[in-house]
Write an enzyme that holds these catalytic residues in place. Structure first.
Site, short mmCIF file in Angstrom:
data_model
loop_
_atom_site.label_atom_id
_atom_site.label_comp_id
_atom_site.label_asym_id
_atom_site.label_seq_id
_atom_site.Cartn_x
_atom_site.Cartn_y
_atom_site.Cartn_z
N SER A 33 0.80 -1.23 0.00
CA SER A 33 0.00 0.00 0.00
C SER A 33 0.84 1.28 0.00
O SER A 33 0.27 2.37 0.13
CB SER A 33 -0.94 -0.01 1.21
OG SER A 33 -0.19 -0.02 2.40
N TYR A 52 4.45 1.92 -6.98
CA TYR A 52 3.16 1.58 -6.36
C TYR A 52 2.00 2.14 -7.20
O TYR A 52 1.03 1.43 -7.51
CB TYR A 52 3.15 2.16 -4.94
CG TYR A 52 1.79 2.26 -4.30
CD1 TYR A 52 1.08 1.12 -3.96
CD2 TYR A 52 1.20 3.51 -4.04
CE1 TYR A 52 -0.18 1.21 -3.37
CE2 TYR A 52 -0.04 3.61 -3.45
CZ TYR A 52 -0.74 2.46 -3.12
OH TYR A 52 -1.98 2.55 -2.54
N LYS A 108 -1.12 0.19 -9.43
CA LYS A 108 -2.57 0.44 -9.36
C LYS A 108 -3.12 0.68 -10.78
O LYS A 108 -4.26 0.31 -11.08
CB LYS A 108 -2.87 1.62 -8.44
CG LYS A 108 -2.53 1.35 -6.98
CD LYS A 108 -3.39 0.24 -6.38
CE LYS A 108 -3.17 0.06 -4.89
NZ LYS A 108 -3.97 -1.02 -4.30
N ARG A 155 -2.65 18.65 2.92
CA ARG A 155 -3.02 17.95 1.68
C ARG A 155 -4.31 17.16 1.85
O ARG A 155 -5.15 17.11 0.95
CB ARG A 155 -1.85 17.03 1.27
CG ARG A 155 -2.16 16.09 0.12
CD ARG A 155 -0.93 15.26 -0.24
NE ARG A 155 -1.28 14.15 -1.10
CZ ARG A 155 -1.67 12.95 -0.67
NH1 ARG A 155 -1.73 12.68 0.63
NH2 ARG A 155 -1.98 12.01 -1.52
P1 NAI Z 1 -2.49 -1.76 4.62
O1 NAI Z 1 -1.09 -1.83 4.17
O2 NAI Z 1 -2.79 -1.38 6.03
O3 NAI Z 1 -3.22 -3.15 4.32
C1 NAI Z 1 -2.90 -3.96 3.22
C2 NAI Z 1 -3.02 -5.40 3.66
O4 NAI Z 1 -2.66 -6.24 2.55
C3 NAI Z 1 -2.09 -5.77 4.82
O5 NAI Z 1 -2.83 -6.29 5.91
C4 NAI Z 1 -1.14 -6.80 4.23
O6 NAI Z 1 -0.78 -7.83 5.14
C5 NAI Z 1 -1.96 -7.34 3.07
N1 NAI Z 1 -1.08 -7.92 2.04
C6 NAI Z 1 0.07 -7.42 1.56
N2 NAI Z 1 0.63 -8.28 0.67
C7 NAI Z 1 -0.21 -9.33 0.59
C8 NAI Z 1 -0.19 -10.55 -0.14
N3 NAI Z 1 0.83 -10.84 -0.98
N4 NAI Z 1 -1.20 -11.41 0.03
C9 NAI Z 1 -2.23 -11.13 0.88
N5 NAI Z 1 -2.31 -10.00 1.60
C10 NAI Z 1 -1.30 -9.10 1.46
O7 NAI Z 1 -3.25 -0.75 3.61
P2 NAI Z 1 -4.58 0.09 3.83
O8 NAI Z 1 -4.21 1.47 4.23
O9 NAI Z 1 -5.53 -0.67 4.65
O10 NAI Z 1 -5.11 0.18 2.33
C11 NAI Z 1 -5.91 -0.86 1.80
C12 NAI Z 1 -5.87 -0.76 0.28
O11 NAI Z 1 -6.33 0.52 -0.14
C13 NAI Z 1 -4.47 -0.94 -0.31
O12 NAI Z 1 -4.58 -1.68 -1.52
C14 NAI Z 1 -4.03 0.47 -0.62
O13 NAI Z 1 -3.14 0.49 -1.72
C15 NAI Z 1 -5.35 1.14 -0.96
N6 NAI Z 1 -5.34 2.56 -0.66
C16 NAI Z 1 -5.39 2.98 0.64
C17 NAI Z 1 -5.41 4.33 0.94
C18 NAI Z 1 -5.56 4.82 2.34
O14 NAI Z 1 -5.75 6.03 2.53
N7 NAI Z 1 -5.46 3.96 3.36
C19 NAI Z 1 -5.33 5.35 -0.13
C20 NAI Z 1 -5.27 4.79 -1.46
C21 NAI Z 1 -5.30 3.45 -1.70
C1 15L Z 2 -2.19 5.57 -0.61
O1 15L Z 2 -2.35 5.05 -1.71
C2 15L Z 2 -1.63 4.82 0.54
O2 15L Z 2 -2.03 3.45 0.53
C3 15L Z 2 -1.98 5.44 1.88
O3 15L Z 2 -1.15 4.87 2.87
C4 15L Z 2 -1.80 6.95 1.86
O4 15L Z 2 -0.46 7.27 1.65
C5 15L Z 2 -2.65 7.54 0.75
O5 15L Z 2 -2.39 6.91 -0.50
C6 15L Z 2 -2.42 9.06 0.56
O6 15L Z 2 -2.05 9.47 -0.53
O7 15L Z 2 -2.65 9.78 1.52
#
Ligand code: NAI
Ligand code: 15L
Length: 265
Positions: free
Chosen positions: A74, A135, A139, A173
């Site tokens: 992520s 990253y 996406k 931001r």
């Molecule tokens: P996070 O990093 O907390 O959670 C991602 C989860 O995916 C983790 O629990 C990790 O163990 C699991 N993971 C990683 N590699 C794996 C694999 N090979 N197989 C199975 N599981 C795996 O991320 P978060 O913040 O919860 O974000 C969730 C999704 O939303 C991500 O795909 C991230 O890219 C996307 N995202 C999140 C944003 C945010 O503001 N939190 C913003 C933009 C996108």
């Molecule tokens: C993402 O895509 C990341 O997963 C999250 O951790 C934040 O960095 C978010 O974007 C952001 O741009 O704030």
């Protein structure tokens, strides 16, 4: 009410939040991750699954009528890590969906697909990609796989380019990029309940006065975000020093991701 929603990445930040908030919306939540998911509640099925394992992902999607795909890397990392989780992982997910009856998929895409646009630009979903990181590139790959499987097989997906999904905006931001938890939940349910979805990009943002992204093309989903980062502006302004306007965090939509190196390890 849906029968079974699969949440991948359920041990992560957003997964833990949705585990609680989506529980009333499905008879069963199937929760999956490579990390520990703790104890199963009465309506939960816990599955340890590495997204890069195609056979395991095939089984993971059995009997699911909807998928929230959060699993993967992520933030910016080296290419090998991104390749396994975000490239092969997404391919495995869409192949599994094709084999398991085409459950609707919410793909957690990201603002980092367009992170090199400057913050004074206003974007439509159809503007060209400008990724700020490998990253972000991963996406874009995910969005492209979703588009392919829609055109070739009719698979429906929402490609949610999430801004910053946190309990409250944490910096200047995020007054533009913030997606509240409640607005993310209402978006997910709008996507799953819409009569028609197709393969639709949605900017994952609350109704922020300072927002950069135009969601008018997705109005047919009937999603109306209720929160607005402006309500938190005074607190952010009081607690976080305003960054210099040449600082990447104030210049580019992707903020600090534009400053990341290409990681080799
Ligand atoms: P996070 O990093 O907390 O959670 C991602 C989860 O995916 C983790 O629990 C990790 O163990 C699991 N993971 C990683 N590699 C794996 C694999 N090979 N197989 C199975 N599981 C795996 O991320 P978060 O913040 O919860 O974000 C969730 C999704 O939303 C991500 O795909 C991230 O890219 C996307 N995202 C999140 C944003 C945010 O503001 N939190 C913003 C933009 C996108
Ligand atoms: C993402 O895509 C990341 O997963 C999250 O951790 C934040 O960095 C978010 O974007 C952001 O741009 O704030």
């Amino acid at each position: 009410m849906l029968n079974r929603i699969l949440i991948t990445g359920a041990a992560g930040q957003l997964g833990a939040m949705l585990r609680e908030k989506l529980a009333p919306h499905a008879r069963v939540l199937r929760l999956s991750d490579i990390s520990d998911l703790g104890q199963a509640a009465a309506n939960e099925e816990l599955v340890t699954c590495d997204l890069s394992d195609g056979a395991a992902v095939h089984d993971l999607l059995a009997d699911c009528d909807a998928v929230v795909h959060l699993g993967g890397i992520s933030v910016e990392k080296n290419f090998d890590l991104i390749e396994a989780a975000n490239l092969r992982g997404v391919y495995n997910l869409y192949e599994a969906a094709r084999a398991q009856g085409f459950p609707r998929i919410i793909f957690a895409s990201s603002n980092h697909t367009i992170g090199y646009y400057e913050q004074n630009q206003r974007l439509k979903h159809s503007d060209p990609f400008r990724p700020d990181s490998l990253y972000g590139v991963s996406k874009i790959f995910g969005e492209a796989v979703a588009s392919l499987y829609h055109d070739k097989f009719g698979q429906e997906s929402a490609l949610v380019r999430i801004g910053s999904c946190t309990p409250a905006p944490e910096n200047w931001r995020m007054l533009s990029t913030w997606l509240s938890h409640d607005d993310f939940v209402s978006l997910i349910m709008a996507v799953f309940n819409a009569p028609r979805l197709g393969c639709t990009v949605v900017w994952g943002q609350s109704a922020n006065d300072a927002g950069w992204w135009d969601n008018s093309h997705a109005a047919f989903l009937g999603w109306t975000p209720k929160d607005n980062a402006a309500r938190h502006a005074a607190q952010v302004h009081a607690q976080v020093p305003r960054p210099d306007r040449d600082d990447p965090v104030a210049r580019y939509q992707g903020g600090v991701f534009t400053d990341e190196p290409i990681h080799k390890t």
